[in-house]
Design a protein around this motif. Structure first.
Motif, mmCIF file in Angstrom:
data_model
loop_
_atom_site.group_PDB
_atom_site.id
_atom_site.type_symbol
_atom_site.label_atom_id
_atom_site.label_comp_id
_atom_site.label_asym_id
_atom_site.label_seq_id
_atom_site.Cartn_x
_atom_site.Cartn_y
_atom_site.Cartn_z
ATOM 1 N N PRO A 52 0.840 -1.212 0.000
ATOM 2 C CA PRO A 52 0.000 0.000 0.000
ATOM 3 C C PRO A 52 0.867 1.251 0.000
ATOM 4 N N PRO A 53 0.342 2.306 -0.598
ATOM 5 C CA PRO A 53 1.138 3.550 -0.610
ATOM 6 C C PRO A 53 1.335 4.069 0.813
ATOM 7 N N PRO A 54 2.466 4.573 1.067
ATOM 8 C CA PRO A 54 2.704 5.095 2.427
ATOM 9 C C PRO A 54 1.815 6.288 2.716
ATOM 10 N N LYS A 55 1.404 6.318 3.943
ATOM 11 C CA LYS A 55 0.562 7.426 4.385
ATOM 12 C C LYS A 55 1.419 8.681 4.601
ATOM 13 N N ASP A 56 0.710 9.781 4.616
ATOM 14 C CA ASP A 56 1.363 11.096 4.824
ATOM 15 C C ASP A 56 2.443 11.339 3.793
ATOM 16 N N GLN A 57 2.132 10.906 2.530
ATOM 17 C CA GLN A 57 3.081 11.145 1.442
ATOM 18 C C GLN A 57 2.693 12.434 0.744
#
Length: 235
Positions: free
Chosen positions: A83-88
Motif C-alpha cells: 500500500p502507498p505510504p501514508k502522509d506522502q
C-alpha cells in the motif's frame, strides 16, 4: 516194373487242419509275450495320459512403460503491491511546456476550417390527446318504450318460475334516428337471473327523440336506461 512215387505231403493249413505244426510251441509263446508287452505298454501310456495332470507355468511378461512426468505446477501469483505510504506529499504539478516559436523564415500553415457542430434541437413534446366529449342525455324524450306485454315476453324463465323481480341499468348510444345501439349492462339486481341480458335484448324497443344541432339530428350521445322487471301476477 515201374517205380511208384511216394505220396507228396500236403501243405499244412491252420484253418482246416487240427494237426499242430512242428516246432510252433516256442513261437507261439514268443508272440503272446510280445502282444502282452505291447498291450501293457499301451495301457500304461493311456493310464499315464489320463491321470497325469499337465501343468504349465505362466509368468507375467514385463512390459516397459514410459511414465510421463506431470507438468510442473503453475508459479504462484505475484504478491500484491504494498500500500502507498501514508502522509506522502502529493506529486509536483506538471509544468506546461512553453510553446516553441517557429523560425522566422517558415510560414505557419493556415488553420483547418472546422465547421461548428450544430446543437441538436429536441423534438417538441407530443400534443396531449384529448378524448372527444361525449354528451350524456339525462332527460330523454321517449317516443316508444316497452310495455307490459313486452316485459312479460322477455321475462327470464327462472325468475318467472320463482316469482322474482329485478332491476337493470344499461348504457346505450343514441343514433341520429333515436334508436339505441351498443348497449351494455351497468348494474343488475339480483344477479344470475338473466335480467341484464334480457334488458339488452329489448333495446330495439326503445326510441327517443334525437338530439339536434343547428337544426339537424345528430347521434353519438349516451343515455342510461333504467328498467324494472316486476314478477307476473296470477289472475
Amino acid at each position: 516194373m515201374a517205380e511208384i512215387d511216394p505220396p507228396k505231403e500236403r501243405a499244412y493249413d491252420p484253418l482246416t487242419s487240427d494237426r499242430p505244426i512242428k516246432g510252433s510251441g516256442n513261437g507261439r509263446i514268443v508272440a503272446l509275450t510280445v502282444v502282452f508287452a505291447v498291450h501293457a505298454v499301451v495301457g500304461f501310456y493311456l493310464w499315464k495320459a489320463k491321470f497325469d495332470t499337465k501343468t504349465e507355468d505362466f509368468q507375467d511378461k514385463a512390459v516397459k512403460v514410459d511414465l510421463l512426468k506431470p507438468p510442473p505446477p503453475p508459479p504462484p501469483p505475484p504478491p500484491p503491491p504494498p500500500p502507498p505510504p501514508k502522509d506522502q506529499p502529493p506529486p509536483p504539478p506538471v509544468q506546461p511546456r512553453p510553446p516553441l516559436n517557429p523560425p522566422p523564415n517558415v510560414i505557419p500553415p493556415p488553420p483547418l476550417p472546422i465547421p461548428p457542430v450544430p446543437k441538436p434541437v429536441p423534438p417538441p413534446p407530443p400534443a396531449a390527446v384529448i378524448p372527444p366529449h361525449v354528451a350524456v342525455i339525462s332527460n330523454p324524450d321517449w317516443i316508444r318504450k316497452p310495455n307490459g306485454d313486452d316485459l312479460a315476453q322477455y321475462y327470464p324463465d327462472r325468475a318467472a318460475r320463482m316469482s322474482k323481480g329485478g332491476h337493470v341499468r344499461m348504457s346505450c348510444t343514441v343514433t341520429a334516428s333515436g334508436t339505441l345501439t351498443g348497449c351494455s349492462v351497468v348494474s343488475e339486481d339480483p344477479p344470475d337471473f338473466d335480467f341484464g341480458s334480457k334488458a339488452v335484448e329489448m333495446a330495439h324497443l326503445f326510441k327517443m327523440r334525437p338530439q339536434t344541432r343547428d337544426g339537424a339530428a345528430v347521434g353519438g350521445a349516451t343515455v342510461v336506461v333504467p328498467l324494472t322487471f316486476n314478477p307476473p301476477t296470477e289472475e
